[in-house]
Each structure stands twice: as structure tokens, then as C-alpha cells.
Design a protein around this motif. Structure first.
Motif, PDB file in Angstrom:
ATOM      1  N   ILE A  66      19.655   5.777 -12.300  1.00  0.00           N
ATOM      2  CA  ILE A  66      19.383   7.092 -12.889  1.00  0.00           C
ATOM      3  C   ILE A  66      18.512   6.938 -14.134  1.00  0.00           C
ATOM      4  O   ILE A  66      17.506   7.638 -14.294  1.00  0.00           O
ATOM      5  CB  ILE A  66      20.699   7.819 -13.230  1.00  0.00           C
ATOM      6  CG1 ILE A  66      21.451   8.181 -11.948  1.00  0.00           C
ATOM      7  CG2 ILE A  66      20.428   9.062 -14.083  1.00  0.00           C
ATOM      8  CD1 ILE A  66      22.899   8.601 -12.170  1.00  0.00           C
ATOM      9  N   GLY A  70      15.143   8.025 -12.927  1.00  0.00           N
ATOM     10  CA  GLY A  70      15.355   9.466 -13.027  1.00  0.00           C
ATOM     11  C   GLY A  70      14.215  10.151 -13.761  1.00  0.00           C
ATOM     12  O   GLY A  70      13.342   9.505 -14.345  1.00  0.00           O
ATOM     13  N   ARG A  80      18.013  14.961 -20.624  1.00  0.00           N
ATOM     14  CA  ARG A  80      18.700  13.829 -19.996  1.00  0.00           C
ATOM     15  C   ARG A  80      17.884  13.347 -18.809  1.00  0.00           C
ATOM     16  O   ARG A  80      17.001  14.038 -18.322  1.00  0.00           O
ATOM     17  CB  ARG A  80      20.085  14.251 -19.509  1.00  0.00           C
ATOM     18  CG  ARG A  80      20.971  14.762 -20.595  1.00  0.00           C
ATOM     19  CD  ARG A  80      22.432  14.602 -20.247  1.00  0.00           C
ATOM     20  NE  ARG A  80      23.245  14.892 -21.402  1.00  0.00           N
ATOM     21  CZ  ARG A  80      23.544  14.014 -22.348  1.00  0.00           C
ATOM     22  NH1 ARG A  80      23.115  12.789 -22.265  1.00  0.00           N
ATOM     23  NH2 ARG A  80      24.290  14.355 -23.373  1.00  0.00           N
ATOM     24  N   LYS A  81      18.247  12.180 -18.306  1.00  0.00           N
ATOM     25  CA  LYS A  81      17.654  11.656 -17.077  1.00  0.00           C
ATOM     26  C   LYS A  81      18.475  12.161 -15.897  1.00  0.00           C
ATOM     27  O   LYS A  81      19.707  12.090 -15.904  1.00  0.00           O
ATOM     28  CB  LYS A  81      17.657  10.126 -17.064  1.00  0.00           C
ATOM     29  CG  LYS A  81      16.686   9.499 -18.021  1.00  0.00           C
ATOM     30  CD  LYS A  81      15.266   9.675 -17.543  1.00  0.00           C
ATOM     31  CE  LYS A  81      14.306   8.924 -18.441  1.00  0.00           C
ATOM     32  NZ  LYS A  81      12.924   9.207 -18.090  1.00  0.00           N
ATOM     33  N   TYR A  82      17.767  12.670 -14.896  1.00  0.00           N
ATOM     34  CA  TYR A  82      18.394  13.167 -13.677  1.00  0.00           C
ATOM     35  C   TYR A  82      17.725  12.507 -12.479  1.00  0.00           C
ATOM     36  O   TYR A  82      16.512  12.371 -12.440  1.00  0.00           O
ATOM     37  CB  TYR A  82      18.219  14.687 -13.563  1.00  0.00           C
ATOM     38  CG  TYR A  82      18.947  15.461 -14.635  1.00  0.00           C
ATOM     39  CD1 TYR A  82      20.258  15.873 -14.441  1.00  0.00           C
ATOM     40  CD2 TYR A  82      18.332  15.769 -15.841  1.00  0.00           C
ATOM     41  CE1 TYR A  82      20.933  16.583 -15.419  1.00  0.00           C
ATOM     42  CE2 TYR A  82      18.999  16.478 -16.825  1.00  0.00           C
ATOM     43  CZ  TYR A  82      20.299  16.881 -16.609  1.00  0.00           C
ATOM     44  OH  TYR A  82      20.966  17.580 -17.580  1.00  0.00           O
ATOM     45  N   HIS A  83      18.542  12.136 -11.509  1.00  0.00           N
ATOM     46  CA  HIS A  83      18.006  11.584 -10.263  1.00  0.00           C
ATOM     47  C   HIS A  83      18.283  12.593  -9.153  1.00  0.00           C
ATOM     48  O   HIS A  83      19.427  13.007  -8.954  1.00  0.00           O
ATOM     49  CB  HIS A  83      18.654  10.242  -9.922  1.00  0.00           C
ATOM     50  CG  HIS A  83      18.160   9.693  -8.627  1.00  0.00           C
ATOM     51  ND1 HIS A  83      16.944   9.071  -8.507  1.00  0.00           N
ATOM     52  CD2 HIS A  83      18.698   9.717  -7.388  1.00  0.00           C
ATOM     53  CE1 HIS A  83      16.766   8.715  -7.243  1.00  0.00           C
ATOM     54  NE2 HIS A  83      17.815   9.099  -6.547  1.00  0.00           N
ATOM     55  N   TYR A  90      21.976  13.760  -9.808  1.00  0.00           N
ATOM     56  CA  TYR A  90      22.927  12.829 -10.421  1.00  0.00           C
ATOM     57  C   TYR A  90      22.550  12.601 -11.875  1.00  0.00           C
ATOM     58  O   TYR A  90      21.368  12.471 -12.198  1.00  0.00           O
ATOM     59  CB  TYR A  90      22.889  11.486  -9.678  1.00  0.00           C
ATOM     60  CG  TYR A  90      23.292  11.594  -8.234  1.00  0.00           C
ATOM     61  CD1 TYR A  90      24.582  11.283  -7.826  1.00  0.00           C
ATOM     62  CD2 TYR A  90      22.383  12.029  -7.265  1.00  0.00           C
ATOM     63  CE1 TYR A  90      24.959  11.400  -6.495  1.00  0.00           C
ATOM     64  CE2 TYR A  90      22.757  12.150  -5.932  1.00  0.00           C
ATOM     65  CZ  TYR A  90      24.041  11.835  -5.557  1.00  0.00           C
ATOM     66  OH  TYR A  90      24.414  11.956  -4.237  1.00  0.00           O
ATOM     67  N   TRP A  91      23.561  12.510 -12.755  1.00  0.00           N
ATOM     68  CA  TRP A  91      23.303  12.240 -14.167  1.00  0.00           C
ATOM     69  C   TRP A  91      24.534  11.650 -14.837  1.00  0.00           C
ATOM     70  O   TRP A  91      25.635  11.710 -14.317  1.00  0.00           O
ATOM     71  CB  TRP A  91      22.852  13.502 -14.906  1.00  0.00           C
ATOM     72  CG  TRP A  91      23.937  14.498 -15.184  1.00  0.00           C
ATOM     73  CD1 TRP A  91      24.672  14.618 -16.340  1.00  0.00           C
ATOM     74  CD2 TRP A  91      24.431  15.515 -14.309  1.00  0.00           C
ATOM     75  NE1 TRP A  91      25.576  15.643 -16.223  1.00  0.00           N
ATOM     76  CE2 TRP A  91      25.443  16.215 -14.985  1.00  0.00           C
ATOM     77  CE3 TRP A  91      24.106  15.910 -13.005  1.00  0.00           C
ATOM     78  CZ2 TRP A  91      26.143  17.276 -14.413  1.00  0.00           C
ATOM     79  CZ3 TRP A  91      24.804  16.965 -12.434  1.00  0.00           C
ATOM     80  CH2 TRP A  91      25.801  17.635 -13.132  1.00  0.00           C
ATOM     81  N   SER A  92      24.292  11.100 -16.010  1.00  0.00           N
ATOM     82  CA  SER A  92      25.359  10.587 -16.862  1.00  0.00           C
ATOM     83  C   SER A  92      25.206  11.238 -18.225  1.00  0.00           C
ATOM     84  O   SER A  92      24.093  11.532 -18.654  1.00  0.00           O
ATOM     85  CB  SER A  92      25.244   9.065 -17.005  1.00  0.00           C
ATOM     86  OG  SER A  92      26.125   8.599 -18.011  1.00  0.00           O
ATOM     87  N   ARG A 105      27.390  14.819 -10.436  1.00  0.00           N
ATOM     88  CA  ARG A 105      26.379  15.281  -9.492  1.00  0.00           C
ATOM     89  C   ARG A 105      26.637  16.754  -9.172  1.00  0.00           C
ATOM     90  O   ARG A 105      27.769  17.239  -9.252  1.00  0.00           O
ATOM     91  CB  ARG A 105      26.343  14.452  -8.217  1.00  0.00           C
ATOM     92  CG  ARG A 105      27.468  14.716  -7.250  1.00  0.00           C
ATOM     93  CD  ARG A 105      27.302  13.903  -5.981  1.00  0.00           C
ATOM     94  NE  ARG A 105      28.368  14.197  -5.036  1.00  0.00           N
ATOM     95  CZ  ARG A 105      28.518  13.585  -3.882  1.00  0.00           C
ATOM     96  NH1 ARG A 105      27.689  12.621  -3.525  1.00  0.00           N
ATOM     97  NH2 ARG A 105      29.501  13.920  -3.071  1.00  0.00           N
ATOM     98  N   THR A 111      21.409  23.066 -11.105  1.00  0.00           N
ATOM     99  CA  THR A 111      20.919  22.463 -12.341  1.00  0.00           C
ATOM    100  C   THR A 111      20.577  23.560 -13.344  1.00  0.00           C
ATOM    101  O   THR A 111      20.348  24.717 -12.979  1.00  0.00           O
ATOM    102  CB  THR A 111      19.659  21.608 -12.106  1.00  0.00           C
ATOM    103  OG1 THR A 111      18.587  22.464 -11.706  1.00  0.00           O
ATOM    104  CG2 THR A 111      19.907  20.516 -11.079  1.00  0.00           C
TER     105      THR A 111
END
Length: 124
Positions: A66, A70, A80-83, A90-92, A105, A111
Motif C-alpha cells: 500500500i 498506493g 493517505r496512501k490507498y491501494h 485498502y489503507w492503513s 478496506r 471512499t
């Protein structure tokens, strides 16, 4: 249909242009039970998986993917970084892959950016 250079640059910056998950990460995602986030059901429906002793290596691999592949995306004022893959995003919430205690997710339509465009943001 032939794509022009301009069309190619648009596609390259679209969320779906990020590198696909490696096979082992994809298998982990498919075989892991995801927990629905009941607390956010009415506002930000999503699922998550928590890092534990059994899945720590795969959570780290997923988080690294990610962060490395991402795309930047917004959640209100946060970036944020998103995949994006397979209709899911998906993200953290961690600042680095090593700090990811869980991975979230949601569906593409859930989103912040999709809901902002659709006019369906929840009240704050």
C-alpha cells in the motif's frame, strides 16, 4: 481504440493504475476473515483485519505494498496512501508500514473522494 499520450497519462494517474498485489498478498487477502467495522456502519462502512502473531508478516507485506504502490487520496484534510484493486480500496492509518496494526478496506464507492463527488458524505 488507440490511446493517445494524453489518454495514457490520465490512465497512469487513475487509482486503478497502481501495481497489483503480489500473489502471496492476494491469497492472504482472499483467505483472511475481514471484520466489519460496526462502529462506522452508518457513516464510513468498511472492513479491517488486525495484525496478530499469525498474520504479522502478511500484514507487513500488505502495508508495504500500500505504501509503496498506493496512490495519494484524501479523507477530509488527511492525505493517505490507498491501494485500489478488485473493486476495493485498502489503507492503513499508520504513518509507516511497520506501524500498521491493522489494514482497512472499503468498496470503491465508499471512499471519501467518491462520496464527495456523489454528494453522499456523512454529517460530521
Amino acid at each position: 481504440m488507440n490511446m493517445t499520450v494524453h489518454d495514457e497519462s490520465i490512465r497512469a494517474t487513475s487509482p486503478q493504475a497502481s501495481a497489483p498485489f503480489p500473489a502471496d498478498v492476494g491469497s492472504f487477502i482472499e483467505s483472511t476473515p475481514w471484520t466489519f467495522a460496526k462502529t462506522y456502519a452508518a457513516t464510513w462502512p468498511h472492513e479491517y483485519v488486525v495484525r496478530n502473531a499469525e498474520n504479522a508478516a502478511m500484514i507487513l507485506a500488505l502495508a508495504r505494498h500500500i505504501f509503496e504502490h498506493g496512490v495519494d487520496g484524501r479523507f477530509y484534510s488527511q492525505v493517505r496512501k490507498y491501494h485500489h484493486e478488485g473493486g476495493k480500496v485498502y489503507w492503513s492509518m499508520a504513518d509507516a508500514p511497520e506501524g500498521a496494526g491493522l489494514i482497512n478496506r472499503c468498496g470503491e464507492d465508499q471512499t471519501y473522494e467518491a462520496r464527495l463527488a456523489a454528494g453522499t458524505l456523512p454529517g460530521r
